[in-house]
Design an enzyme around this catalytic site. Structure first.
Site, PDB file in Angstrom:
ATOM      1  N   ASP A  13     -13.883   7.593  -3.433  1.00 50.74           N
ATOM      2  CA  ASP A  13     -13.283   6.310  -4.776  1.00 50.74           C
ATOM      3  C   ASP A  13     -13.811   7.216  -6.175  1.00 50.74           C
ATOM      4  O   ASP A  13     -12.800   7.771  -7.560  1.00 50.74           O
ATOM      5  CB  ASP A  13     -12.876   5.192  -4.950  1.00 50.74           C
ATOM      6  CG  ASP A  13     -11.740   4.179  -5.021  1.00 50.74           C
ATOM      7  OD1 ASP A  13     -10.842   4.741  -4.381  1.00 50.74           O
ATOM      8  OD2 ASP A  13     -12.114   3.130  -4.037  1.00 50.74           O
ATOM      9  N   TYR A  42      -1.055   3.603 -12.282  1.00 49.84           N
ATOM     10  CA  TYR A  42      -0.142   3.900 -12.059  1.00 49.84           C
ATOM     11  C   TYR A  42       1.311   3.805 -12.300  1.00 49.84           C
ATOM     12  O   TYR A  42       2.137   4.134 -12.426  1.00 49.84           O
ATOM     13  CB  TYR A  42      -0.699   4.681 -10.652  1.00 49.84           C
ATOM     14  CG  TYR A  42      -0.268   4.023  -9.526  1.00 49.84           C
ATOM     15  CD1 TYR A  42       0.741   3.625  -8.849  1.00 49.84           C
ATOM     16  CD2 TYR A  42      -1.610   4.125  -9.291  1.00 49.84           C
ATOM     17  CE1 TYR A  42       0.624   3.029  -7.950  1.00 49.84           C
ATOM     18  CE2 TYR A  42      -1.635   2.764  -7.870  1.00 49.84           C
ATOM     19  CZ  TYR A  42      -0.814   2.508  -7.775  1.00 49.84           C
ATOM     20  OH  TYR A  42      -1.110   2.216  -5.959  1.00 49.84           O
ATOM     21  N   LYS A  69     -13.078  -4.239   0.525  1.00 52.41           N
ATOM     22  CA  LYS A  69     -13.938  -2.852   0.641  1.00 52.41           C
ATOM     23  C   LYS A  69     -15.882  -3.660   0.679  1.00 52.41           C
ATOM     24  O   LYS A  69     -16.682  -2.712   1.318  1.00 52.41           O
ATOM     25  CB  LYS A  69     -14.393  -2.828  -0.681  1.00 52.41           C
ATOM     26  CG  LYS A  69     -12.658  -1.308  -0.426  1.00 52.41           C
ATOM     27  CD  LYS A  69     -12.236  -1.562  -1.877  1.00 52.41           C
ATOM     28  CE  LYS A  69     -11.326  -0.889  -1.972  1.00 52.41           C
ATOM     29  NZ  LYS A  69     -11.305   0.123  -3.137  1.00 52.41           N
ATOM     30  N   ASN A 110     -14.178   2.296   0.887  1.00 49.12           N
ATOM     31  CA  ASN A 110     -12.739   2.339   1.089  1.00 49.12           C
ATOM     32  C   ASN A 110     -12.742   3.540   1.721  1.00 49.12           C
ATOM     33  O   ASN A 110     -11.604   3.171   2.239  1.00 49.12           O
ATOM     34  CB  ASN A 110     -12.183   2.753  -0.368  1.00 49.12           C
ATOM     35  CG  ASN A 110     -12.461   4.320  -0.965  1.00 49.12           C
ATOM     36  OD1 ASN A 110     -13.154   4.995   0.052  1.00 49.12           O
ATOM     37  ND2 ASN A 110     -11.646   4.984  -1.447  1.00 49.12           N
ATOM     38  N   GLY A 143     -14.263  -3.071 -18.693  1.00 45.05           N
ATOM     39  CA  GLY A 143     -13.954  -3.503 -17.482  1.00 45.05           C
ATOM     40  C   GLY A 143     -15.339  -3.344 -16.491  1.00 45.05           C
ATOM     41  O   GLY A 143     -15.723  -2.024 -16.748  1.00 45.05           O
ATOM     42  N   ASN A 144     -15.877  -4.483 -15.806  1.00 43.07           N
ATOM     43  CA  ASN A 144     -16.904  -3.690 -14.784  1.00 43.07           C
ATOM     44  C   ASN A 144     -17.003  -4.737 -13.513  1.00 43.07           C
ATOM     45  O   ASN A 144     -18.001  -5.664 -13.066  1.00 43.07           O
ATOM     46  CB  ASN A 144     -18.293  -5.062 -15.931  1.00 43.07           C
ATOM     47  CG  ASN A 144     -17.984  -6.981 -16.207  1.00 43.07           C
ATOM     48  OD1 ASN A 144     -17.028  -6.745 -15.857  1.00 43.07           O
ATOM     49  ND2 ASN A 144     -19.088  -6.857 -16.163  1.00 43.07           N
ATOM     50  N   SER A 185       0.302  -1.055  -0.093  1.00 41.74           N
ATOM     51  CA  SER A 185      -0.046  -0.368   0.028  1.00 41.74           C
ATOM     52  C   SER A 185       0.757   1.575   0.443  1.00 41.74           C
ATOM     53  O   SER A 185       2.110   1.309   1.028  1.00 41.74           O
ATOM     54  CB  SER A 185      -0.163   0.236   1.390  1.00 41.74           C
ATOM     55  OG  SER A 185      -1.981   1.491   1.318  1.00 41.74           O
ATOM     56  N   LEU A 186       0.537   2.440  -1.003  1.00 41.59           N
ATOM     57  CA  LEU A 186       1.429   3.173  -0.682  1.00 41.59           C
ATOM     58  C   LEU A 186       0.693   4.564  -0.148  1.00 41.59           C
ATOM     59  O   LEU A 186       0.834   5.736   0.109  1.00 41.59           O
ATOM     60  CB  LEU A 186       0.546   3.672  -2.273  1.00 41.59           C
ATOM     61  CG  LEU A 186       1.851   3.360  -3.436  1.00 41.59           C
ATOM     62  CD1 LEU A 186       1.772   3.791  -5.016  1.00 41.59           C
ATOM     63  CD2 LEU A 186       3.787   3.330  -3.247  1.00 41.59           C
TER      64      LEU A 186
END
Length: 291
Positions: free
Chosen positions: A108, A233, A72, A93, A133-134, A21-22
């Site tokens: 988000d 990213y 989540k 989140n 995407g879904n 995790s950042l």
């Protein structure tokens, strides 16, 4: 230098695993800049320990925490309150302590739309968004596109049944009027109409950096001046964004979404109108070796 004492307030992130995790990088940089007596810690919580962990957080006075994979959705029944936006997405989140209860929300959406509301602001009411995407990330993007006022929101997926379930899950919201779902073979028809093309799939993520969810031939029909937005990213830029830029598209990568959703969470926990977003972004760029 960070001095942790008995007065230091606790924030953190829960996930499994959570080592990558950042969030601690950017949040602790912002806390240091603000000169506040807080610390943000990563907590690896196995799924079977989730209920015990958040009861423990209440007991030790944790102020708030971020929630990442795989918690989540699983955390939702354990919270006293869930904001309408988090209910619409079906995922939380960000959790904060309010009136001795846990309240879950989702930042988000705010993270995703932030660059589209500032740097690239325009009238989206005649525009079309195409989302690749879904999964869970696509849900936040759909809700964000609705908030921005897109006329059409198209979601692409591989599996017809999952697409149908995705569509039906919005039945009780105003989003369903603007939303259409399509199997991947319709992509070539939709790309020429895409004013915003968003990748929510993991295709192109490190270490498979030479992959893209769309081919050079497919993206060739992207309208000039369209925005290509990749939630990934690393690498920077992804193959998807490189292909889009060659077609004259504007590129946005997932680092900005990460920073902005974090800033929205920090504002909530600290109950402040502003937090040092530039410091958070710079801390991440330095950490990732991006200058």
């Amino acid at each position: 230098m960070l001095h942790i004492t008995g007065k230091t307030k606790l924030l953190g992130v829960i996930g499994h695993p959570v080592e990558h995790s950042l969030s601690p990088v950017m949040h602790n940089a912002a806390i240091a800049k603000l000169g506040l007596d807080y610390v943000y810690l990563p907590f690896p919580i196995a799924p079977e320990n989730l209920a015990d962990a958040i009861a423990g957080f209440a007991a030790v006075g944790v102020v708030g925490f971020s929630v990442t994979i795989p918690h989540k959705q699983a955390i939702m029944p354990l919270l006293a309150e869930i904001t309408p936006i988090a209910q619409a997405i079906g995922a939380v989140n960000t959790v904060s302590r309010q009136n001795n209860q846990w309240v879950g929300t989702n930042t988000d959406i705010e993270g995703f739309i932030s660059p589209l509301q500032t740097t690239y602001q325009q009238d989206w009411s005649q525009k079309a968004a195409v989302i690749l995407g879904n999964g869970g990330a696509a849900r936040a993007v759909v809700a964000g596109c609705q908030q921005l006022g897109f006329a059409e929101i198209h979601v692409m997926g591989r599996n017809q049944q999952r697409l149908q379930e995705f569509y039906e899950s919005w039945a009780d919201s105003s989003i369903s009027a603007n939303l259409q779902v399509h199997t991947w073979d319709k992509l070539t028809k939709l790309i020429p109409q895409a004013n915003l093309l968003v990748n929510t799939t993991p295709i192109g993520m490190y270490p498979k950096v030479d992959e893209s969810p769309v081919s050079a031939a497919e993206i060739a029909d992207l309208p000039k001046g369209a925005i290509a937005y990749d939630l990934i990213y690393i690498p920077k830029p992804t193959q998807f964004l490189q292909l889009a830029q060659k077609q004259g598209a504007i590129a946005i990568d997932g680092l900005e979404m990460l920073v902005q959703q974090g800033a929205a969470a920090l504002k909530l926990w600290l109950q402040q109108e502003t937090v040092p977003v530039d410091v958070m972004r710079q801390a991440l760029q330095n950490y990732l070796g991006l200058g």
